[in-house]
Scaffold this motif. Structure first.
Motif, PDB file in Angstrom:
ATOM      1  N   GLU A 273      -6.614  -5.137   2.393  1.00 56.06           N
ATOM      2  CA  GLU A 273      -5.980  -3.826   2.304  1.00 56.06           C
ATOM      3  C   GLU A 273      -7.027  -2.733   2.101  1.00 56.06           C
ATOM      4  OE1 GLU A 273      -1.782  -5.190   0.112  1.00 56.06           O
ATOM      5  OE2 GLU A 273      -3.129  -3.725  -0.812  1.00 56.06           O
ATOM      6  N   PHE A 274      -7.954  -2.974   1.186  1.00 53.75           N
ATOM      7  CA  PHE A 274      -8.961  -1.965   0.866  1.00 53.75           C
ATOM      8  C   PHE A 274      -9.874  -1.693   2.058  1.00 53.75           C
ATOM      9  CE2 PHE A 274     -13.194  -0.872  -0.891  1.00 53.75           C
ATOM     10  CZ  PHE A 274     -12.860   0.350  -1.461  1.00 53.75           C
ATOM     11  N   LEU A 275     -10.329  -2.752   2.718  1.00 55.04           N
ATOM     12  CA  LEU A 275     -11.210  -2.570   3.869  1.00 55.04           C
ATOM     13  C   LEU A 275     -10.482  -1.870   5.013  1.00 55.04           C
ATOM     14  CD1 LEU A 275     -13.101  -5.990   3.873  1.00 55.04           C
ATOM     15  CD2 LEU A 275     -13.898  -3.780   3.012  1.00 55.04           C
ATOM     16  N   ALA A 276      -9.205  -2.198   5.197  1.00 58.82           N
ATOM     17  CA  ALA A 276      -8.414  -1.508   6.223  1.00 58.82           C
ATOM     18  C   ALA A 276      -8.321  -0.013   5.907  1.00 58.82           C
ATOM     19  CB  ALA A 276      -7.018  -2.119   6.310  1.00 58.82           C
ATOM     20  N   PHE A 277      -8.111   0.312   4.631  1.00 55.98           N
ATOM     21  CA  PHE A 277      -8.040   1.713   4.220  1.00 55.98           C
ATOM     22  C   PHE A 277      -9.356   2.435   4.505  1.00 55.98           C
ATOM     23  CE2 PHE A 277      -9.008   4.789   0.825  1.00 55.98           C
ATOM     24  CZ  PHE A 277      -8.045   5.743   1.111  1.00 55.98           C
ATOM     25  N   LEU A 278     -10.488   1.776   4.192  1.00 60.32           N
ATOM     26  CA  LEU A 278     -11.784   2.404   4.440  1.00 60.32           C
ATOM     27  C   LEU A 278     -11.987   2.690   5.923  1.00 60.32           C
ATOM     28  CD1 LEU A 278     -14.268   0.441   2.120  1.00 60.32           C
ATOM     29  CD2 LEU A 278     -13.213   2.675   1.729  1.00 60.32           C
ATOM     30  N   VAL A 279     -11.642   1.719   6.766  1.00 60.65           N
ATOM     31  CA  VAL A 279     -11.846   1.884   8.210  1.00 60.65           C
ATOM     32  C   VAL A 279     -10.913   2.947   8.769  1.00 60.65           C
ATOM     33  CG1 VAL A 279     -11.639   0.751  10.459  1.00 60.65           C
ATOM     34  CG2 VAL A 279     -12.716  -0.450   8.542  1.00 60.65           C
ATOM     35  N   LEU A 280      -9.644   2.884   8.380  1.00 60.86           N
ATOM     36  CA  LEU A 280      -8.642   3.781   8.966  1.00 60.86           C
ATOM     37  C   LEU A 280      -8.686   5.183   8.376  1.00 60.86           C
ATOM     38  CD1 LEU A 280      -5.656   1.279   9.253  1.00 60.86           C
ATOM     39  CD2 LEU A 280      -7.426   1.835  10.925  1.00 60.86           C
ATOM     40  N   SER A 281      -9.567   5.398   7.377  1.00 61.22           N
ATOM     41  CA  SER A 281      -9.767   6.745   6.843  1.00 61.22           C
ATOM     42  C   SER A 281     -10.841   7.503   7.615  1.00 61.22           C
ATOM     43  CB  SER A 281     -10.156   6.671   5.357  1.00 61.22           C
ATOM     44  OG  SER A 281      -9.139   6.058   4.600  1.00 61.22           O
ATOM     45  N   ARG A 282     -11.514   6.817   8.531  1.00 62.98           N
ATOM     46  CA  ARG A 282     -12.568   7.447   9.326  1.00 62.98           C
ATOM     47  C   ARG A 282     -11.968   8.229  10.498  1.00 62.98           C
ATOM     48  NH1 ARG A 282     -16.515   6.991   5.619  1.00 62.98           N
ATOM     49  NH2 ARG A 282     -16.626   4.866   4.820  1.00 62.98           N
ATOM     50  N   SER A 283     -12.856   8.898  11.223  1.00 59.73           N
ATOM     51  CA  SER A 283     -12.418   9.615  12.418  1.00 59.73           C
ATOM     52  C   SER A 283     -11.918   8.626  13.462  1.00 59.73           C
ATOM     53  CB  SER A 283     -13.565  10.440  12.994  1.00 59.73           C
ATOM     54  OG  SER A 283     -14.594   9.578  13.466  1.00 59.73           O
TER      55      SER A 283
ATOM     56  N   MET B 131       0.822  -1.201   0.000  1.00 59.50           N
ATOM     57  CA  MET B 131       0.000   0.000   0.000  1.00 59.50           C
ATOM     58  C   MET B 131       0.859   1.256   0.000  1.00 59.50           C
ATOM     59  SD  MET B 131      -2.998  -1.108   2.717  1.00 59.50           S
ATOM     60  CE  MET B 131      -3.813   0.488   2.649  1.00 59.50           C
ATOM     61  N   ALA B 132       1.907   1.259   0.807  1.00 54.54           N
ATOM     62  CA  ALA B 132       2.811   2.415   0.861  1.00 54.54           C
ATOM     63  C   ALA B 132       3.467   2.652  -0.495  1.00 54.54           C
ATOM     64  CB  ALA B 132       3.873   2.197   1.934  1.00 54.54           C
ATOM     65  N   GLY B 133       3.769   1.574  -1.216  1.00 59.05           N
ATOM     66  CA  GLY B 133       4.367   1.699  -2.543  1.00 59.05           C
ATOM     67  C   GLY B 133       3.433   2.368  -3.535  1.00 59.05           C
ATOM     68  N   ARG B 134       2.131   2.337  -3.286  1.00 61.99           N
ATOM     69  CA  ARG B 134       1.148   3.019  -4.134  1.00 61.99           C
ATOM     70  C   ARG B 134       0.782   4.385  -3.577  1.00 61.99           C
ATOM     71  NH1 ARG B 134      -3.602   0.507  -3.962  1.00 61.99           N
ATOM     72  NH2 ARG B 134      -3.099  -1.141  -2.496  1.00 61.99           N
ATOM     73  N   GLY B 135       1.513   4.820  -2.546  1.00 66.04           N
ATOM     74  CA  GLY B 135       1.271   6.140  -1.976  1.00 66.04           C
ATOM     75  C   GLY B 135       0.104   6.204  -1.015  1.00 66.04           C
ATOM     76  N   ILE B 136      -0.366   5.047  -0.545  1.00 65.26           N
ATOM     77  CA  ILE B 136      -1.485   5.011   0.407  1.00 65.26           C
ATOM     78  C   ILE B 136      -0.913   4.866   1.809  1.00 65.26           C
ATOM     79  CG2 ILE B 136      -3.550   3.771   1.126  1.00 65.26           C
ATOM     80  CD1 ILE B 136      -3.844   2.845  -1.778  1.00 65.26           C
ATOM     81  N   VAL B 137      -1.078   5.873   2.615  1.00 70.53           N
ATOM     82  CA  VAL B 137      -0.481   5.904   3.945  1.00 70.53           C
ATOM     83  C   VAL B 137      -1.575   5.717   5.000  1.00 70.53           C
ATOM     84  CG1 VAL B 137       0.872   7.250   5.590  1.00 70.53           C
ATOM     85  CG2 VAL B 137       1.332   7.457   3.139  1.00 70.53           C
ATOM     86  N   VAL B 138      -1.411   4.705   5.829  1.00 74.73           N
ATOM     87  CA  VAL B 138      -2.297   4.482   6.966  1.00 74.73           C
ATOM     88  C   VAL B 138      -1.423   4.243   8.200  1.00 74.73           C
ATOM     89  CG1 VAL B 138      -4.211   3.540   5.619  1.00 74.73           C
ATOM     90  CG2 VAL B 138      -2.436   2.005   6.457  1.00 74.73           C
ATOM     91  N   ASP B 139      -2.012   4.483   9.353  1.00 72.98           N
ATOM     92  CA  ASP B 139      -1.277   4.287  10.595  1.00 72.98           C
ATOM     93  C   ASP B 139      -0.854   2.824  10.739  1.00 72.98           C
ATOM     94  OD1 ASP B 139      -0.643   5.427  13.447  1.00 72.98           O
ATOM     95  OD2 ASP B 139      -1.657   3.508  13.779  1.00 72.98           O
TER      96      ASP B 139
END
Length: 378
Positions: free
Chosen positions: A338-348, A125-133
């Motif tokens: 990966e996608f579901l993690a991104f959706l969840v971790l993009s929330r408040s 994900m980081a290699g595609r520029g998607i940053v999550v905690d």
């Protein structure tokens, strides 16, 4: 205390080794949870061995059968050829080296590969520029309800690590390594060759620059050669198993033909859906299917590229042969995780913790369903 927690988080976010060790610690706690939930009359290794595990165990113990089962009314015309050889071969090697029981020899590789996969998914994900905690991502993956196959005697761990490794190698343009992983991927599961072919086609298409039509054919030469290498390597991996089955049974594609013993064969999708939804537990699997279609659509809308393509095609192929196990094919795919993690971790932050709490409860429910062999989780 707050300063120490902040420093701990910064250490994990800025250093790969502490991050991987943190993942391993979470996975160890998760395995402890499995131990606590294991019924008192059995062991963890035996409790995690459900459904397809019995086929893998027989392969590790006796090798592949020459003939299908002909005298068992519950498994009539079924055989172990549908289970690709990489995972049982790895389990056989582990058993030979460490001289442990077969069930543990099958479980240990997945316990090792699961934290590796979580780490690789974050890197991809980081290699595609998607940053999550990092900490939150690791926690999400560990308590994700549909990860039960990664801590059981199944081939998900091998398949997932190889799939993400191919994508990471492509990000770094390490084509020979990507080809090597494609070869192994095709030996891990039937959908391995399909995923490799999709990646090969995607790699060529993404190199096309329609703004420079005159240079298109010249620019396509290198990516076409690279994609051909990926496809050839994947084909070589599949051919190894095909030639082995040809020698063993006289039918190189016995892995596909024997699926009929499970009632799985390609049908026109709408007709198959109508048929399956009328079966026992059909509505539950149909709900899984509709939910997976929704998230696959969202992946495509949010331009998740090859991830959306692989998940969607896998979902279509699986559903076209029957809805049973559709939740495993769709939701245990690491690209879907990966996608579901991104959706969840993009929330408040507040919503994140609410969702993670709900996922943890569902995680426990899924473990219990698995331990008691409930068919809605197969």
């Amino acid at each position: 205390m707050e300063y120490s927690l902040r420093k701990f988080r910064d250490t994990i976010n800025n250093n790969n080794i502490p991050f991987f060790l943190f993942i391993c610690a979470l996975c160890s706690l998760n395995f402890l949870l499995y131990y606590v939930l294991t019924p008192s009359h059995t062991s963890v290794a035996r409790s995690t061995c459900q459904w397809d595990c019995y086929w893998y165990t027989d392969i590790v113990r006796n090798g592949y059968a020459t003939f299908p089962v002909l005298h068992d009314p519950r498994r009539l015309a079924q055989a172990d050829w549908a289970f690709f050889p990489l995972y049982p071969a790895l389990s056989h090697i582990v058993q030979g080296i460490f001289h442990i029981g077969i069930l543990w020899a099958e479980l240990v590789p997945n316990l090792i590969l699961w934290p590796v996969l979580i780490y690789l998914c974050h890197r991809e994900m980081a290699g595609r520029g998607i940053v999550v905690d990092r900490m939150a991502f690791a926690l999400f993956c560990v308590i994700y309800p549909f990860n039960v196959w990664y801590t059981a005697q199944y081939s998900e761990g091998v398949f997932g690590v190889l799939l993400v490794s191919v994508l990471l190698a492509m990000q770094r343009r390490a084509i020979p390594w990507a080809a090597f992983f494609c070869c192994l991927l095709s030996l891990s599961r039937p959908t391995g060759f399909v995923a490799s072919a999709l990646i090969a086609g995607w790699w060529t298409i993404r190199q096309v620059d329609l703004k420079t039509i005159s240079a298109t054919w010249k620019n396509l030469l290198a990516p076409v050669q690279e994609s051909a290498l990926l496809l050839s390597a994947a084909g070589a991996g599949l051919s190894i198993y095909v030639f082995y089955l040809l020698h063993l049974t006289g039918d190189g594609f016995a892995f596909s033909h024997v699926e009929v013993g499970w009632g799985r064969h390609f049908r026109f999708l709408p007709v198959g859906l109508v048929h399956d939804i009328r079966q026992k537990h059909g509505p539950e699997f149909f709900i899984y299917f509709i939910t997976a279609c929704y998230f696959s659509y969202k992946m495509a809308r949010m331009k998740w590229g090859i991830g959306a393509l692989i998940v969607s095609v896998t979902l279509f192929l699986a559903a076209s042969t029957g809805l049973q196990s559709i939740e495993r094919y769709a939701f245990s795919n690491p690209l879907m995780m990966e996608f579901l993690a991104f959706l969840v971790l993009s929330r408040s932050r507040r919503m994140q913790w609410g969702i993670l709490t709900a996922l943890f409860v569902l995680h426990i429910v899924m473990i219990e369903l698995w331990f008691h062999q409930k068919i809605i989780l197969i």
